[in-house]
Design a protein around this motif. Sequence first.
Motif, short mmCIF file in Angstrom:
data_model
loop_
_atom_site.label_atom_id
_atom_site.label_comp_id
_atom_site.label_asym_id
_atom_site.label_seq_id
_atom_site.Cartn_x
_atom_site.Cartn_y
_atom_site.Cartn_z
N SER A 69 -7.68 -31.23 -18.71
CA SER A 69 -7.82 -30.12 -17.77
C SER A 69 -6.72 -29.10 -18.00
O SER A 69 -5.63 -29.43 -18.50
CB SER A 69 -7.74 -30.64 -16.33
OG SER A 69 -8.77 -31.55 -16.07
N VAL A 73 -16.47 -32.17 -23.88
CA VAL A 73 -16.86 -30.79 -24.18
C VAL A 73 -17.84 -30.65 -25.32
O VAL A 73 -18.59 -29.67 -25.39
CB VAL A 73 -15.63 -29.90 -24.46
CG1 VAL A 73 -14.83 -29.67 -23.19
CG2 VAL A 73 -14.76 -30.49 -25.56
N PRO A 78 -18.21 -28.23 -16.52
CA PRO A 78 -18.78 -29.55 -16.76
C PRO A 78 -20.29 -29.55 -16.95
O PRO A 78 -20.87 -30.58 -17.27
CB PRO A 78 -18.39 -30.32 -15.48
CG PRO A 78 -18.34 -29.27 -14.43
CD PRO A 78 -17.79 -28.05 -15.12
N MET A 133 -12.39 -40.08 -17.84
CA MET A 133 -12.88 -38.76 -17.47
C MET A 133 -13.13 -38.58 -15.99
O MET A 133 -13.51 -37.50 -15.55
CB MET A 133 -14.17 -38.46 -18.24
CG MET A 133 -14.01 -38.47 -19.74
SD MET A 133 -15.42 -37.76 -20.61
CE MET A 133 -16.75 -38.84 -20.08
N SER A 154 -20.78 -36.28 -14.81
CA SER A 154 -19.70 -35.56 -14.15
C SER A 154 -19.74 -35.77 -12.64
O SER A 154 -20.81 -35.78 -12.04
CB SER A 154 -19.80 -34.06 -14.46
OG SER A 154 -18.99 -33.30 -13.59
N VAL A 170 -13.07 -34.58 -26.36
CA VAL A 170 -12.70 -34.36 -24.96
C VAL A 170 -11.47 -33.47 -24.91
O VAL A 170 -10.70 -33.38 -25.87
CB VAL A 170 -12.42 -35.70 -24.23
CG1 VAL A 170 -13.68 -36.55 -24.17
CG2 VAL A 170 -11.29 -36.48 -24.92
N TRP A 181 -15.65 -39.68 -14.36
CA TRP A 181 -17.08 -39.44 -14.16
C TRP A 181 -17.65 -40.52 -13.24
O TRP A 181 -17.05 -41.57 -13.06
CB TRP A 181 -17.80 -39.43 -15.49
CG TRP A 181 -17.72 -38.09 -16.20
CD1 TRP A 181 -16.74 -37.16 -16.06
CD2 TRP A 181 -18.64 -37.57 -17.15
NE1 TRP A 181 -17.00 -36.08 -16.86
CE2 TRP A 181 -18.15 -36.30 -17.54
CE3 TRP A 181 -19.82 -38.05 -17.70
CZ2 TRP A 181 -18.82 -35.51 -18.47
CZ3 TRP A 181 -20.48 -37.26 -18.63
CH2 TRP A 181 -20.00 -36.00 -19.01
N TRP A 213 -14.85 -23.98 -21.59
CA TRP A 213 -14.59 -25.41 -21.76
C TRP A 213 -14.28 -26.13 -20.46
O TRP A 213 -14.31 -27.35 -20.41
CB TRP A 213 -13.45 -25.61 -22.76
CG TRP A 213 -13.93 -25.48 -24.18
CD1 TRP A 213 -15.01 -24.79 -24.61
CD2 TRP A 213 -13.35 -26.08 -25.33
NE1 TRP A 213 -15.15 -24.91 -25.97
CE2 TRP A 213 -14.13 -25.69 -26.44
CE3 TRP A 213 -12.24 -26.88 -25.54
CZ2 TRP A 213 -13.84 -26.10 -27.74
CZ3 TRP A 213 -11.95 -27.28 -26.83
CH2 TRP A 213 -12.75 -26.90 -27.92
N SER A 214 -14.00 -25.40 -19.42
CA SER A 214 -13.75 -26.04 -18.13
C SER A 214 -15.03 -26.27 -17.35
O SER A 214 -15.01 -26.81 -16.25
CB SER A 214 -12.79 -25.18 -17.29
OG SER A 214 -13.36 -23.89 -17.05
N GLN A 261 -12.32 -33.78 -19.90
CA GLN A 261 -13.67 -33.23 -19.84
C GLN A 261 -14.34 -33.43 -21.19
O GLN A 261 -13.77 -33.09 -22.24
CB GLN A 261 -13.64 -31.73 -19.50
CG GLN A 261 -14.97 -31.02 -19.60
CD GLN A 261 -15.97 -31.53 -18.58
OE1 GLN A 261 -15.60 -31.95 -17.49
NE2 GLN A 261 -17.24 -31.49 -18.93
#
Length: 245
Positions: free
Chosen positions: A199, A6, A50, A153, A169, A196, A155, A47-48, A4
């Motif tokens: 997870s 961040v 998106p 990622m 995302s 980044v 994405w 932080w989780s 992710q």
Amino acid sequence: MALQLVQVNFKARDDSAVGRFWGEALDWGVSSAEPGATSVKPVGFTWSDPAGICVDVIAVPDPETVKYRVHIELATNSAAHHAELVARLKELGATPAEMGRDDLPWTALADPEGNVFCVLEPREIYRDTGPIAAVVVDCADPRAMARFWEEAMDWTPHEMTDDRALLRSAKGVGPYLEFLRTPHLKDMRHRAHLDVVPSLGDDQAAEVARLEALGARLADVGRSDFPWKILTDPEGNEFCVLRPA
């Protein structure tokens, strides 16, 4: 396994002052868990999530004064909003940035320590991103860079040309990650980079190994005891893999 995005990490002589600027610019909270590091995050951010990409400012003795490969673009929803935001940012200490031409539809500014960013004219694609519309990375090959980060990622591509590539995302929220073809790039360290995080439940070392298999390389920074891992993408841009929160 996926990462992710961040935060965007800026270097600055005075992290507190630059952090305060970005906190007021984005109307976000500002905090400092340790001396020399200031975090700027949306209120209630995790932080989780998106939907948000934060700003992290790290103090260094002498930030490089170079052309930056990474910059932030801010969203606006009307011509009036654009004008109001530019005026407010200048009141906070932003200054005009030289772009080589004056007929661009967006406004280029620099924060109090010279980190360049853009305030975009209203664009439909950025209507639901939040205050940060996009994080832009200058590069030689947007397609190749987008392929690397798409796999890194997970994405979703939204545009892919020889000149520009856009990722977002897979959940369809938050800012875009844009790769912009830029001539005459130089091999140098940069004042801004991406951070980044794996997870929750994923292993940092396993993610680093996966990134190396995709074409990333561990960066030689003279020490290896950081809790984060510093890598370079296929075009040599540094980024950090943080420990899972």
